[in-house]
Write a protein that holds these residues in place. Sequence first.
Motif, PDB file in Angstrom:
ATOM      1  N   ILE A  87      46.024  39.480  36.078  1.00  0.00           N
ATOM      2  CA  ILE A  87      47.278  39.198  35.382  1.00  0.00           C
ATOM      3  C   ILE A  87      47.130  37.891  34.603  1.00  0.00           C
ATOM      4  O   ILE A  87      46.804  36.851  35.177  1.00  0.00           O
ATOM      5  CB  ILE A  87      48.452  39.077  36.367  1.00  0.00           C
ATOM      6  CG1 ILE A  87      48.588  40.352  37.193  1.00  0.00           C
ATOM      7  CG2 ILE A  87      49.750  38.779  35.610  1.00  0.00           C
ATOM      8  CD1 ILE A  87      49.648  40.246  38.295  1.00  0.00           C
ATOM      9  N   ALA A  88      47.363  37.950  33.304  1.00  0.00           N
ATOM     10  CA  ALA A  88      47.359  36.748  32.462  1.00  0.00           C
ATOM     11  C   ALA A  88      48.781  36.229  32.327  1.00  0.00           C
ATOM     12  O   ALA A  88      49.716  37.015  32.108  1.00  0.00           O
ATOM     13  CB  ALA A  88      46.787  37.059  31.088  1.00  0.00           C
ATOM     14  N   THR A  89      48.969  34.916  32.464  1.00  0.00           N
ATOM     15  CA  THR A  89      50.311  34.366  32.423  1.00  0.00           C
ATOM     16  C   THR A  89      50.309  32.869  32.150  1.00  0.00           C
ATOM     17  O   THR A  89      49.313  32.180  32.392  1.00  0.00           O
ATOM     18  CB  THR A  89      51.050  34.624  33.752  1.00  0.00           C
ATOM     19  OG1 THR A  89      52.409  34.187  33.644  1.00  0.00           O
ATOM     20  CG2 THR A  89      50.379  33.889  34.915  1.00  0.00           C
ATOM     21  N   SER A  90      51.427  32.390  31.640  1.00  0.00           N
ATOM     22  CA  SER A  90      51.671  30.943  31.514  1.00  0.00           C
ATOM     23  C   SER A  90      52.605  30.476  32.627  1.00  0.00           C
ATOM     24  O   SER A  90      53.014  29.315  32.638  1.00  0.00           O
ATOM     25  CB  SER A  90      52.310  30.629  30.156  1.00  0.00           C
ATOM     26  OG  SER A  90      51.485  31.032  29.092  1.00  0.00           O
ATOM     27  N   ASN A 146      44.733  38.834  40.799  1.00  0.00           N
ATOM     28  CA  ASN A 146      43.980  37.701  40.263  1.00  0.00           C
ATOM     29  C   ASN A 146      44.686  37.171  39.016  1.00  0.00           C
ATOM     30  O   ASN A 146      44.919  37.921  38.066  1.00  0.00           O
ATOM     31  CB  ASN A 146      42.549  38.131  39.908  1.00  0.00           C
ATOM     32  CG  ASN A 146      41.804  38.663  41.115  1.00  0.00           C
ATOM     33  OD1 ASN A 146      41.775  38.014  42.163  1.00  0.00           O
ATOM     34  ND2 ASN A 146      41.217  39.843  40.986  1.00  0.00           N
ATOM     35  N   LEU A 147      45.016  35.869  39.041  1.00  0.00           N
ATOM     36  CA  LEU A 147      45.744  35.278  37.920  1.00  0.00           C
ATOM     37  C   LEU A 147      44.809  34.566  36.966  1.00  0.00           C
ATOM     38  O   LEU A 147      43.919  33.823  37.384  1.00  0.00           O
ATOM     39  CB  LEU A 147      46.800  34.289  38.429  1.00  0.00           C
ATOM     40  CG  LEU A 147      47.899  34.836  39.338  1.00  0.00           C
ATOM     41  CD1 LEU A 147      48.964  33.763  39.558  1.00  0.00           C
ATOM     42  CD2 LEU A 147      48.520  36.094  38.774  1.00  0.00           C
ATOM     43  N   HIS A 148      45.044  34.779  35.669  1.00  0.00           N
ATOM     44  CA  HIS A 148      44.359  34.038  34.611  1.00  0.00           C
ATOM     45  C   HIS A 148      45.429  33.222  33.900  1.00  0.00           C
ATOM     46  O   HIS A 148      46.335  33.779  33.288  1.00  0.00           O
ATOM     47  CB  HIS A 148      43.675  34.981  33.616  1.00  0.00           C
ATOM     48  CG  HIS A 148      42.523  35.732  34.195  1.00  0.00           C
ATOM     49  ND1 HIS A 148      41.237  35.245  34.192  1.00  0.00           N
ATOM     50  CD2 HIS A 148      42.472  36.943  34.809  1.00  0.00           C
ATOM     51  CE1 HIS A 148      40.437  36.118  34.761  1.00  0.00           C
ATOM     52  NE2 HIS A 148      41.159  37.162  35.150  1.00  0.00           N
ATOM     53  N   ILE A 149      45.355  31.897  34.009  1.00  0.00           N
ATOM     54  CA  ILE A 149      46.371  31.029  33.422  1.00  0.00           C
ATOM     55  C   ILE A 149      46.036  30.768  31.963  1.00  0.00           C
ATOM     56  O   ILE A 149      44.967  30.239  31.635  1.00  0.00           O
ATOM     57  CB  ILE A 149      46.472  29.707  34.194  1.00  0.00           C
ATOM     58  CG1 ILE A 149      46.799  29.990  35.666  1.00  0.00           C
ATOM     59  CG2 ILE A 149      47.546  28.810  33.580  1.00  0.00           C
ATOM     60  CD1 ILE A 149      46.739  28.769  36.555  1.00  0.00           C
ATOM     61  N   ILE A 150      46.951  31.162  31.082  1.00  0.00           N
ATOM     62  CA  ILE A 150      46.769  31.018  29.636  1.00  0.00           C
ATOM     63  C   ILE A 150      47.977  30.295  29.060  1.00  0.00           C
ATOM     64  O   ILE A 150      49.121  30.625  29.391  1.00  0.00           O
ATOM     65  CB  ILE A 150      46.627  32.390  28.950  1.00  0.00           C
ATOM     66  CG1 ILE A 150      45.402  33.139  29.479  1.00  0.00           C
ATOM     67  CG2 ILE A 150      46.525  32.238  27.436  1.00  0.00           C
ATOM     68  CD1 ILE A 150      45.259  34.535  28.921  1.00  0.00           C
ATOM     69  N   ALA A 194      42.630  40.836  30.911  1.00  0.00           N
ATOM     70  CA  ALA A 194      43.605  41.124  31.961  1.00  0.00           C
ATOM     71  C   ALA A 194      44.066  42.573  31.887  1.00  0.00           C
ATOM     72  O   ALA A 194      43.973  43.217  30.837  1.00  0.00           O
ATOM     73  CB  ALA A 194      44.793  40.174  31.838  1.00  0.00           C
ATOM     74  N   ASP A 195      44.583  43.053  33.015  1.00  0.00           N
ATOM     75  CA  ASP A 195      45.163  44.398  33.081  1.00  0.00           C
ATOM     76  C   ASP A 195      46.655  44.373  32.779  1.00  0.00           C
ATOM     77  O   ASP A 195      47.240  45.386  32.404  1.00  0.00           O
ATOM     78  CB  ASP A 195      44.956  44.989  34.482  1.00  0.00           C
ATOM     79  CG  ASP A 195      43.494  44.999  34.896  1.00  0.00           C
ATOM     80  OD1 ASP A 195      42.705  45.668  34.219  1.00  0.00           O
ATOM     81  OD2 ASP A 195      43.153  44.319  35.888  1.00  0.00           O
ATOM     82  N   ALA A 196      47.265  43.202  32.981  1.00  0.00           N
ATOM     83  CA  ALA A 196      48.703  43.043  32.763  1.00  0.00           C
ATOM     84  C   ALA A 196      48.980  41.592  32.394  1.00  0.00           C
ATOM     85  O   ALA A 196      48.128  40.720  32.571  1.00  0.00           O
ATOM     86  CB  ALA A 196      49.481  43.424  34.027  1.00  0.00           C
ATOM     87  N   ILE A 197      50.171  41.356  31.871  1.00  0.00           N
ATOM     88  CA  ILE A 197      50.592  39.975  31.590  1.00  0.00           C
ATOM     89  C   ILE A 197      51.974  39.744  32.198  1.00  0.00           C
ATOM     90  O   ILE A 197      52.720  40.699  32.463  1.00  0.00           O
ATOM     91  CB  ILE A 197      50.652  39.662  30.075  1.00  0.00           C
ATOM     92  CG1 ILE A 197      51.801  40.434  29.405  1.00  0.00           C
ATOM     93  CG2 ILE A 197      49.319  39.964  29.403  1.00  0.00           C
ATOM     94  CD1 ILE A 197      52.146  39.948  28.012  1.00  0.00           C
TER      95      ILE A 197
END
Length: 285
Positions: A115-118, A135-139, A152-155
């Motif tokens: 999951i990509a997120t701010s 799993n978080l990807h911080i963007i 990512a698979d989702a945001i």
Amino acid sequence: MSKLKIAVQKSGRLHDDSMKLLKDIGISIDNGRDQLKASARNFPLEVFYLRNGDIPQYLKDGVVDVAIIGENVLIEKGNGITVIEKLGFSSCRVSVAIPKGKKYVSVQDLEGKRIATSYPNTVKTFLEQHQVNANLHIINGSVEIAPNIGLADAIVDIVSSGSTLFKNGLKEVDVLLNSEAVLAISPLITEANKTLLDQLQFRLKSVLRAQQHKYVLLNVQNEKLEIIQNILPGMNSPTILPLAKEGWSSLHSVINKNQFWEVIDELKRNGAEGILVCPIENMVL
């Protein structure tokens, strides 16, 4: 002389709406292009123009006394900051979005996904509540592109109209929280500035209350006064004035904007004529 220090977003829609609100409550700001701080001419107030994401820390540190800020930012970064007024503009939501062709039934479908997120703190809390591991990807910025480049698979991001998601081939599938602009207060505000804040909040409440209502004037035959009066209760009761035309009266009242058209339709069905509707600038109770 003490001055109340208020933070607003440096630019964008929230900035524009915040400055309009200050203008609506009668505060004139002397601010030039690209200024980071400005003073009011007619109220002991200083305005700080800051990045939205930086405002919670300025509140925590007592650099500013209050702020107009998105509720979603406070939830993410403003632990310990108190909201004292919801302002009713800049509404949005923090939502989960996935590629249009993917299936989503419930939050359990995020198990093991990227999951990509701010908004990492908000997302972590949401996942923990539902006992989901991801799993978080911080963007910071341009989160919508993450699924398209295989990151990512989702945001999880803020959504207003949904047009940005649509343009990037995404669909909104779950809402973590709803947000609007709020007035937040620093835990370090002084007693002197609390007094100034009370004055500011009094003005805010009168304007916000007015925005939720319409002032209505209408004419009606006296024999129908009781029926119309029951439809139009007003703040306590409608104002009734006799007209020069015998047997007729004019009624003045206030209608909540959420019930406006239903009330107008009922008034017309029961004999109201010459209905005039006026905006209200301030409503002081």
